[in-house]
Design a protein around this motif. Structure first.
Motif, PDB file in Angstrom:
ATOM      1  N   LEU A  79       0.288   5.839   4.926  1.00  0.00           N
ATOM      2  CA  LEU A  79       0.981   4.567   5.163  1.00  0.00           C
ATOM      3  C   LEU A  79       2.428   4.801   5.586  1.00  0.00           C
ATOM      4  N   ALA A 117       2.644  -8.007  -4.166  1.00  0.00           N
ATOM      5  CA  ALA A 117       1.293  -7.861  -3.608  1.00  0.00           C
ATOM      6  C   ALA A 117       0.284  -7.344  -4.639  1.00  0.00           C
ATOM      7  N   ASP A 137      -7.267   1.840  -3.923  1.00  0.00           N
ATOM      8  CA  ASP A 137      -7.188   1.205  -2.597  1.00  0.00           C
ATOM      9  C   ASP A 137      -6.468  -0.137  -2.669  1.00  0.00           C
ATOM     10  N   LEU A 138      -6.641  -0.867  -3.768  1.00  0.00           N
ATOM     11  CA  LEU A 138      -5.869  -2.106  -3.947  1.00  0.00           C
ATOM     12  C   LEU A 138      -4.383  -1.797  -4.067  1.00  0.00           C
ATOM     13  N   LEU A 189      -2.921   0.689  -2.758  1.00  0.00           N
ATOM     14  CA  LEU A 189      -2.457   1.091  -1.417  1.00  0.00           C
ATOM     15  C   LEU A 189      -2.262  -0.128  -0.515  1.00  0.00           C
ATOM     16  N   GLN A 190      -3.124  -1.129  -0.662  1.00  0.00           N
ATOM     17  CA  GLN A 190      -2.905  -2.366   0.107  1.00  0.00           C
ATOM     18  C   GLN A 190      -1.551  -2.984  -0.257  1.00  0.00           C
ATOM     19  N   ALA A 191      -1.245  -2.969  -1.570  1.00  0.00           N
ATOM     20  CA  ALA A 191       0.054  -3.493  -2.006  1.00  0.00           C
ATOM     21  C   ALA A 191       1.186  -2.611  -1.483  1.00  0.00           C
ATOM     22  N   GLU A 239       1.233  -1.012   1.215  1.00  0.00           N
ATOM     23  CA  GLU A 239       1.427  -1.356   2.644  1.00  0.00           C
ATOM     24  C   GLU A 239       2.504  -2.435   2.774  1.00  0.00           C
ATOM     25  N   GLU A 240       2.453  -3.446   1.913  1.00  0.00           N
ATOM     26  CA  GLU A 240       3.483  -4.487   1.917  1.00  0.00           C
ATOM     27  C   GLU A 240       4.851  -3.888   1.586  1.00  0.00           C
TER      28      GLU A 240
END
Lengths: 410, 410
Positions: free
Chosen positions: B331, B371, B393-394, B396-398, B400-401
């Motif tokens: 990321l 996030a 993975d959740l 990592l999604q956060a 990303e923000e």
């Protein structure tokens, strides 16, 4: 019963423990210090009854050495603990129950404007000393000779592993002796940070002494004159004598106070309370621990304090202690045995006259234990709110066996 | 969500807390040290998820700052705790579970011939130092500059309320610098009692450093040459890197070691293990606390250690930490942001390049928190066995923000 025997469950556990724990057990709960026949390991407890690993049941007069103030496994406390445990305990910060508990303590304790929470009584007394030094910018701390304030290097009763520097700024006085206190304060001159005193004199193996009000006032006066902190080490006595603090009955208030033991009816918690003068210092020191924000003991504490207030816990324990004291006096007199009972009724001590090395006390305790009551031969005992008149009378029946055994010693 | 707002539940609790707790909260869990928007109070927790007082839920990467190693409210641990609580917790002595736990620790840990149990990591590190001094009859203790070993006067990071004498026998070296260690040992001459080292270098706010094996061997050699104790302060790392002890992978064994945090999955417990050379000293020192024999945390510890062995906890946490690390690297690269990841994967640290006062890290964390993931900007984080690939993975999604927010800083 088999616990005395080499083939008891307790003896087997002790044998295994000796291999993997130095001396079989650390600290004050090591049964090696107790009379013959006392168990080391306990299977269960409820109310004021303890059951050892071999299944013997006792009316308990030690209350886990203080923590058990409402009774083992008290339903209201355990319900509160369980409800909090179902939400969370140690997390990345405290639960809201922290604020409820802190407000409860500050409301309940007249001298308190704020509080800190910890795990051990030693954490609390050490934090008080550190806050006093930070707040005054001074170093000397006056400690009563022989007083127990915890197991850190500055105060632990064994000098093994302790350096002279750990105690470089500790000066001594004698409890209830204002002249010795004033002399020690003189020695500290402009460097006096604090005087630390226990709620009453409870040195192991000697008669307990309640604080002389004139002495307590002298402690307050010495601290006021020097701008030092009066630290009340209320770890042992707290929540049994007076819910506002153990010196409320004599009208002397500390600047800082340390609590633990009974605060959460057996859940691991300690507290420091302080007044505005020391709030800034308490903010500047660094004191913490991995479990100090854990929510379950706080929920147990809130429930414990509410129950102690609701039932007037100190009043009940005083009444039960007075019943025990009167009964022991009567039994001893009937057997023609000289005894001395001392301390507040809620935390009584029974010593025998002319008792070298507590031999009579040990014979008394061993016989009473066989008859179903757990007394201590030289440390103050503890009453709880779970003790009823019937329990005290059972303990007195066991004590009768104890006095009979002492009478046989000649 | 409302937590940022002045009218959030968290803000109201903080307001009440500030009145009755100095600085709003003591120690390392004070959210004043965290980025904007981080909550202070938590309502509940389960697995690797935390819910704050305002009802926001996060994938948690701090694990209560270490204790939560299997996941919050782990069923097997909580069942074991509840079963013991239904029998007894703090009593006049330990329950039989003490012996089971002590044997488990001694069996699991190659250097260990015995153990002591306490409540705080600080209790354990302080006991190690005291045992080393008692065993050697010497005073000097070598400590790595900047290492955190607890909150007692000899080691607390704030000097408020600490006297020079509290640290009179502490000498410093630099972690991973054998020459500085040898120089400090020279300074201690015939008075060297111990060298205390953390499992890896984890000083707040700077890149983590794994121990150089040559350095670890030098620590062992210095201690052997002087007859001093090698104390491994494994409080923070223990039970995440290797179940036998964090230095087992590099083949260097301590004489004494201190554990806490993860040992009972959040229940309050600490431990010291030692070898035969120090058994007598461990018997002679006096260390104890009101709740140190309490049975519930011991039952939780036995269940925690069994589960960690059963599922290879360290292996799982390593795999999840590697997944997190790889994801964050990808990321950051995609956003063209320079980052540094350090430490063992189970206890990762993410720092940003050219990041004065951790400003980028704070912006990253604040955005990731919004996030749904709870990162830390400057302290090592902690993985747990409850983190699944989907949770990572959740997170990592956060993240990303978080990276997007940092990219906007320019």
């Amino acid at each position: 019963m088999p616990q005395d025997c080499a083939n008891s469950i307790d003896a087997a556990l002790r044998g295994r423990a000796r291999r993997v724990i130095p001396g079989g057990l650390w600290g004050h709960l090591n049964a090696a210090n107790l009379p013959e026949g006392y168990p080391q390991f306990f299977a269960s407890a409820e109310g004021c009854r303890l059951r050892d690993a071999d299944g013997r049941e006792f009316v308990d007069l030690m209350c886990a050495w203080g923590p058990m103030v409402l009774g083992y496994r008290h339903p209201a406390v355990e319900d509160a603990a369980r409800r909090q445990a179902e939400r969370g305990d140690a997390m990345n910060g405290p639960a809201p129950i922290l604020v409820d508990l802190a407000e409860t303590l500050v409301d309940m304790i007249p001298h308190a404007d704020w509080c800190l929470l910890e795990k051990n009584g030693t954490d609390a007394t050490t934090a008080c000393v550190t806050i006093a030094r930070a707040g005054t910018g001074r170093r000397k701390v006056l400690v009563a000779r022989g007083s127990y304030h915890g197991a850190a290097p500055w105060c632990t009763p064994s000098l093994a592993g302790v350096t002279a520097e750990d105690r470089a700024h500790i000066l001594h006085f004698d409890y209830n002796d204002a002249a010795s206190l004033q002399a020690a304060a003189e020695d500290a001159k402009g460097d006096l940070a604090a005087v630390i005193v226990t709620a009453f004199r409870h040195d192991m193996g000697r008669d307990l002494e309640l604080p002389d009000p004139a002495f307590a006032q002298a402690v307050r006066a010495v601290c006021d004159a020097a701008g030092a902190a009066l630290i009340l080490d209320d770890v042992r006595a707290r929540f049994r004598l007076h819910l506002g603090g153990s010196w409320e009955t004599i009208g002397v208030r500390p600047d800082l106070a340390a609590y633990s033991k009974a605060i959460a009816n057996g859940h691991a918690l300690a507290a420091v309370t302080g007044n505005e003068d020391f709030r800034d210092a308490a903010t500047r020191i660094y004191t913490t621990g991995s479990f100090w924000c854990a929510a379950v003991p706080m929920a147990a504490a809130v429930a414990t304090l509410a129950e102690l207030q609701r039932i007037d816990g100190p009043g009940h324990m005083r009444a039960m202690g007075e019943r025990l004291r009167a009964g022991l006096d009567a039994l001893a007199a009937r057997h023609g045995i000289g005894i001395r009972q001392s301390g507040p009724p809620q935390m009584p001590l029974l010593l025998f006259d002319d008792d070298t090395e507590w031999r009579r006390g040990s014979v008394f305790c061993a016989a009473a234990l066989r008859a179903g009551a757990y007394f201590h031969p030289k440390h103050n005992m503890f009453l709880s709110c779970a003790h009823t008149a019937a329990d005290i009378d059972l303990a007195l029946q066991a004590a009768e066996e104890g006095f009979a055994a002492v009478a046989c010693m000649g």
